[in-house]
Design an enzyme around this catalytic site. Structure first.
Site, short mmCIF file in Angstrom:
data_model
loop_
_atom_site.label_atom_id
_atom_site.label_comp_id
_atom_site.label_asym_id
_atom_site.label_seq_id
_atom_site.Cartn_x
_atom_site.Cartn_y
_atom_site.Cartn_z
CB CYS A 89 2.11 -47.89 40.17
SG CYS A 89 0.95 -48.88 39.65
CG HIS A 175 4.04 -47.42 36.01
ND1 HIS A 175 5.12 -47.52 37.01
CD2 HIS A 175 3.18 -48.22 36.40
CE1 HIS A 175 4.77 -48.36 37.98
NE2 HIS A 175 3.38 -48.72 37.38
CD GLU A 177 8.27 -45.50 36.64
OE1 GLU A 177 8.15 -46.54 36.94
OE2 GLU A 177 7.35 -44.71 36.18
#
Length: 232
Positions: A89, A175, A177
């Site tokens: 990001c 994202h 993660e």
């Protein structure tokens, strides 16, 4: 043990599921909270891997957040020397800027879980584990693809979702993660933004519970495919 350094901009946007994955690959992880910690003691080449995480500011806002200038310099030096960098990001946007590409507001906000469309080409297999799997999007800015980089993916809202620069630099606008439990910190930390754009946190919580286990498995495959040939 190999070393992974993570540039963190807000405490709740951390390595998430990446931490355990990197540990399993033989990495010791350490955070630098870049808004408040000095870069003076950091050697841009020292860590085996640099992970640049997300945050709720613009990659172009050095006048407001002066630490970004030092962070960009550090990222740029690593990229120039062929040292592995993973950006997520804001981190991906900072990588793009360090490589001379523009980052600017999209005019819309992309928040929520939605799938990627992968770009056919030489490196199309890198993100293949994420194909048809909704990933978490949370951004209002867009990076241009740096000269010499390979475009890897787009979404329905944003045309540039990932790029690979040489073999050593992987930038992800989304994202992958964030775990279901980790998202709880986001829902509090970004509560005002969610209210402003009219998104119900309960919907994101339900989506995270549904998708995050598969995302963790897919991300592990992506990171192994990318990182193992570079560092071992």
């Amino acid at each position: 043990m190999k070393t992974a350094l993570a540039f963190r901009h807000v405490p709740f946007e951390d390595l998430g599921t990446l931490a355990d994955m990197l540990y399993a690959l033989g990495y010791e992880c350490r955070y630098i909270d870049t808004p408040v910690e000095s870069f003076a003691h950091l050697d841009p080449q020292a860590a085996d891997l640099l992970v640049v995480l997300g945050g709720p500011i613009g990659a172009y806002q050095q006048a407001i957040y002066p630490f970004l200038s030092e962070e960009l310099r550090h990222i740029g030096e690593r990229l120039a020397h062929g040292k592995p960098v993973l950006g997520i990001c804001l981190g991906a946007q900072l990588m793009a800027r360090a490589l001379g590409a523009q980052v600017a507001p999209m005019g819309v906000t992309e928040i929520g879980y939605a799938p990627l469309t992968l770009t056919p080409g030489e490196h199309s297999d890198l993100l293949a584990p994420l194909a048809d799997l909704p990933v978490l999007h949370w951004h209002g800015d867009r990076f241009a693809i740096p000269q010499g980089a390979s475009h890897l993916a787009h979404s329905a809202v944003c045309d540039n979702q990932a790029f690979l620069y040489a073999p050593h630099a992987l930038a992800l606008q989304f994202h992958p993660e964030v775990s279901a439990i980790g998202l709880e910190g986001w829902l509090v930390g970004h509560a005002s933004e969610l209210t402003h754009v009219g998104i119900d946190p309960r919907q994101l919580r339900e989506q995270a519970a549904q998708y995050s286990p598969a995302l963790a498995r897919a991300l592990q495959q992506v990171i192994s495919r990318w990182l193992t040939p570079l560092v071992g």
